[in-house]
Design a protein around this motif. Structure first.
Motif, PDB file in Angstrom:
ATOM      1  N   GLU A 142       2.032  66.110  37.513  1.00 12.49           N
ATOM      2  CA  GLU A 142       0.862  66.995  37.486  1.00 12.49           C
ATOM      3  C   GLU A 142      -0.389  66.142  37.251  1.00 12.49           C
ATOM      4  OE1 GLU A 142       0.295  70.361  37.933  1.00 12.49           O
ATOM      5  OE2 GLU A 142       2.356  70.476  38.667  1.00 12.49           O
ATOM      6  N   ILE A 143      -1.090  65.830  38.342  1.00 14.41           N
ATOM      7  CA  ILE A 143      -2.239  64.935  38.272  1.00 14.41           C
ATOM      8  C   ILE A 143      -3.566  65.663  38.510  1.00 14.41           C
ATOM      9  CG2 ILE A 143      -0.879  62.894  38.849  1.00 14.41           C
ATOM     10  CD1 ILE A 143      -2.031  63.150  41.739  1.00 14.41           C
ATOM     11  N   GLY A 144      -3.520  67.004  38.583  1.00 15.51           N
ATOM     12  CA  GLY A 144      -4.750  67.781  38.722  1.00 15.51           C
ATOM     13  C   GLY A 144      -5.286  67.891  40.139  1.00 15.51           C
ATOM     14  N   ARG A 145      -4.506  67.396  41.102  1.00 14.37           N
ATOM     15  CA  ARG A 145      -4.890  67.451  42.517  1.00 14.37           C
ATOM     16  C   ARG A 145      -3.645  67.134  43.336  1.00 14.37           C
ATOM     17  NH1 ARG A 145      -5.827  62.335  40.736  1.00 14.37           N
ATOM     18  NH2 ARG A 145      -5.663  60.595  42.178  1.00 14.37           N
ATOM     19  N   PRO A 146      -3.686  67.404  44.646  1.00 14.50           N
ATOM     20  CA  PRO A 146      -2.548  66.995  45.468  1.00 14.50           C
ATOM     21  C   PRO A 146      -2.401  65.472  45.487  1.00 14.50           C
ATOM     22  CG  PRO A 146      -3.895  68.609  46.636  1.00 14.50           C
ATOM     23  CD  PRO A 146      -4.670  68.189  45.408  1.00 14.50           C
ATOM     24  N   GLN A 147      -1.213  65.008  45.763  1.00 15.83           N
ATOM     25  CA  GLN A 147      -0.977  63.573  45.884  1.00 15.83           C
ATOM     26  C   GLN A 147      -1.912  63.002  46.936  1.00 15.83           C
ATOM     27  OE1 GLN A 147       0.995  61.180  44.449  1.00 15.83           O
ATOM     28  NE2 GLN A 147       1.515  62.702  42.886  1.00 15.83           N
ATOM     29  N   PRO A 148      -2.648  61.922  46.634  1.00 13.09           N
ATOM     30  CA  PRO A 148      -3.586  61.339  47.599  1.00 13.09           C
ATOM     31  C   PRO A 148      -2.949  60.949  48.933  1.00 13.09           C
ATOM     32  CG  PRO A 148      -3.955  60.409  45.423  1.00 13.09           C
ATOM     33  CD  PRO A 148      -2.708  61.237  45.332  1.00 13.09           C
ATOM     34  N   ALA A 149      -1.693  60.520  48.914  1.00  9.84           N
ATOM     35  CA  ALA A 149      -1.029  60.087  50.155  1.00  9.84           C
ATOM     36  C   ALA A 149      -0.516  61.249  51.002  1.00  9.84           C
ATOM     37  CB  ALA A 149       0.131  59.153  49.824  1.00  9.84           C
ATOM     38  N   LEU A 150      -0.556  62.448  50.446  1.00 15.57           N
ATOM     39  CA  LEU A 150      -0.043  63.617  51.158  1.00 15.57           C
ATOM     40  C   LEU A 150      -1.027  64.056  52.224  1.00 15.57           C
ATOM     41  CD1 LEU A 150       2.356  65.577  51.118  1.00 15.57           C
ATOM     42  CD2 LEU A 150       1.031  67.007  49.568  1.00 15.57           C
ATOM     43  N   ASP A 151      -0.566  64.140  53.452  1.00 16.32           N
ATOM     44  CA  ASP A 151      -1.408  64.563  54.569  1.00 16.32           C
ATOM     45  C   ASP A 151      -1.403  66.080  54.637  1.00 16.32           C
ATOM     46  OD1 ASP A 151      -2.745  65.048  56.906  1.00 16.32           O
ATOM     47  OD2 ASP A 151      -1.404  63.881  58.175  1.00 16.32           O
ATOM     48  N   LEU A 152      -2.510  66.697  54.256  1.00 15.35           N
ATOM     49  CA  LEU A 152      -2.614  68.156  54.263  1.00 15.35           C
ATOM     50  C   LEU A 152      -3.359  68.685  55.476  1.00 15.35           C
ATOM     51  CD1 LEU A 152      -3.200  68.882  50.474  1.00 15.35           C
ATOM     52  CD2 LEU A 152      -1.073  68.962  51.799  1.00 15.35           C
ATOM     53  N   ASP A 153      -3.525  67.846  56.467  1.00 14.66           N
ATOM     54  CA  ASP A 153      -4.118  68.289  57.728  1.00 14.66           C
ATOM     55  C   ASP A 153      -2.988  68.883  58.567  1.00 14.66           C
ATOM     56  OD1 ASP A 153      -5.930  68.736  59.757  1.00 14.66           O
ATOM     57  OD2 ASP A 153      -5.726  66.710  60.573  1.00 14.66           O
ATOM     58  N   VAL A 154      -2.515  70.058  58.138  1.00 12.14           N
ATOM     59  CA  VAL A 154      -1.351  70.687  58.768  1.00 12.14           C
ATOM     60  C   VAL A 154      -1.800  71.738  59.781  1.00 12.14           C
ATOM     61  CG1 VAL A 154       0.080  70.247  56.738  1.00 12.14           C
ATOM     62  CG2 VAL A 154      -1.093  72.450  56.964  1.00 12.14           C
ATOM     63  N   PRO A 155      -0.928  72.046  60.739  1.00 12.70           N
ATOM     64  CA  PRO A 155      -1.279  73.044  61.750  1.00 12.70           C
ATOM     65  C   PRO A 155      -1.553  74.422  61.135  1.00 12.70           C
ATOM     66  CG  PRO A 155       0.702  71.834  62.367  1.00 12.70           C
ATOM     67  CD  PRO A 155       0.373  71.449  60.960  1.00 12.70           C
ATOM     68  N   GLU A 156      -2.260  75.240  61.900  1.00 10.18           N
ATOM     69  CA  GLU A 156      -2.498  76.628  61.496  1.00 10.18           C
ATOM     70  C   GLU A 156      -1.158  77.344  61.378  1.00 10.18           C
ATOM     71  OE1 GLU A 156      -5.485  78.170  60.931  1.00 10.18           O
ATOM     72  OE2 GLU A 156      -6.613  76.344  61.323  1.00 10.18           O
ATOM     73  N   GLY A 157      -1.157  78.432  60.639  1.00 11.02           N
ATOM     74  CA  GLY A 157       0.038  79.256  60.524  1.00 11.02           C
ATOM     75  C   GLY A 157       0.435  79.451  59.079  1.00 11.02           C
ATOM     76  N   ILE A 212       8.583  71.710  30.278  1.00  8.80           N
ATOM     77  CA  ILE A 212       7.728  70.606  30.742  1.00  8.80           C
ATOM     78  C   ILE A 212       6.338  71.128  31.116  1.00  8.80           C
ATOM     79  CG2 ILE A 212       7.399  68.977  32.653  1.00  8.80           C
ATOM     80  CD1 ILE A 212      10.485  68.541  32.547  1.00  8.80           C
ATOM     81  N   TYR A 213       6.285  72.264  31.808  1.00 12.09           N
ATOM     82  CA  TYR A 213       4.992  72.847  32.177  1.00 12.09           C
ATOM     83  C   TYR A 213       4.289  73.454  30.962  1.00 12.09           C
ATOM     84  CZ  TYR A 213       5.512  71.958  37.097  1.00 12.09           C
ATOM     85  OH  TYR A 213       5.628  71.333  38.301  1.00 12.09           O
ATOM     86  N   ARG A 214       5.062  74.013  30.043  1.00 12.05           N
ATOM     87  CA  ARG A 214       4.472  74.614  28.844  1.00 12.05           C
ATOM     88  C   ARG A 214       3.802  73.555  27.971  1.00 12.05           C
ATOM     89  NH1 ARG A 214       8.794  77.147  27.407  1.00 12.05           N
ATOM     90  NH2 ARG A 214       8.339  79.045  28.549  1.00 12.05           N
ATOM     91  N   ASP A 215       4.456  72.397  27.809  1.00 13.81           N
ATOM     92  CA  ASP A 215       3.870  71.377  26.917  1.00 13.81           C
ATOM     93  C   ASP A 215       2.981  70.369  27.648  1.00 13.81           C
ATOM     94  OD1 ASP A 215       5.536  69.362  28.030  1.00 13.81           O
ATOM     95  OD2 ASP A 215       6.975  69.431  26.389  1.00 13.81           O
ATOM     96  N   GLY A 216       2.845  70.525  28.967  1.00 18.92           N
ATOM     97  CA  GLY A 216       1.931  69.658  29.717  1.00 18.92           C
ATOM     98  C   GLY A 216       2.421  68.243  29.927  1.00 18.92           C
TER      99      GLY A 216
END
Length: 179
Positions: free
Chosen positions: A16-31, A7-11
């Motif tokens: 795989e949308i070229g960016r993280p999911q818009p709804a995903l909250d990536l404001d995560v704590p340090e660490g 699946i990854y080889r043939d694209g």
């Protein structure tokens, strides 16, 4: 869980949308952050851009090779590893991000092993951010049942749209803390 390399080889990976999911909250704590089921690395790379120390793990060696190439091209330091999320043997992390793995394991098998392992991969008080597609049997009640006390303290389960190359899919964003 076979066929991901192809699946990854043939694209043809619809997630795989070229960016993280818009709804995903990536404001995560340090660490230290684990991006489990990282695919070609979009979430891990964004977290590294935000100064997090990230390990990305995926079962597909082709996806990990793509992620490593992106990290090198962007000059980012991310520890990408090939591994099965159901059997990982890693030191605990401060944050775990799962952007689409749980629903895949729920759909194709092995979800119980993954759910049993998650608390061991996260330090006490650590944060879990989990994005799932609900179309394959994942409900809010299911999420609240499997991420329950005494191991988990669920902060929120929010209905979201998950972006795919075929259009939006209904899903949930769960934020929890390991007790």
């Amino acid at each position: 869980m076979t066929g991901y390399d192809e699946i990854y080889r043939d694209g043809s990976a619809p997630w795989e949308i070229g960016r993280p999911q818009p709804a995903l909250d990536l404001d995560v704590p340090e660490g230290r952050v684990l991006d489990v089921g990282c695919g070609s690395g979009e979430v891990a790379l964004e977290l590294a851009r935000r100064g997090r120390h990230v390990t990305g793990v995926d079962i597909s060696g082709v996806a990990i090779a793509q992620a490593r190439a992106k990290a090198a091209a962007d000059g980012l330091d991310v520890d990408f590893r090939v591994g099965d999320a159901r059997t990982l043997d890693l030191q605990p992390f401060d944050v775990i991000v799962d952007s689409g793995l749980l629903h895949s394991l729920h759909r194709h098998g092995g979800v119980e092993d993954y759910l049993d392992l998650l608390p061991r991969l996260l330090v006490g008080g650590g944060s879990l951010v989990l994005l799932v597609v609900s179309a394959w049997g994942i409900t809010e009640d299911y999420l609240r049942a499997v991420f329950a006390a005494p191991v988990w303290d669920v902060a929120t389960v929010t209905p979201i749209d998950v972006v795919s190359v075929h259009g939006p899919l209904p899903g949930f964003l769960l934020k929890a803390r390991r007790v």
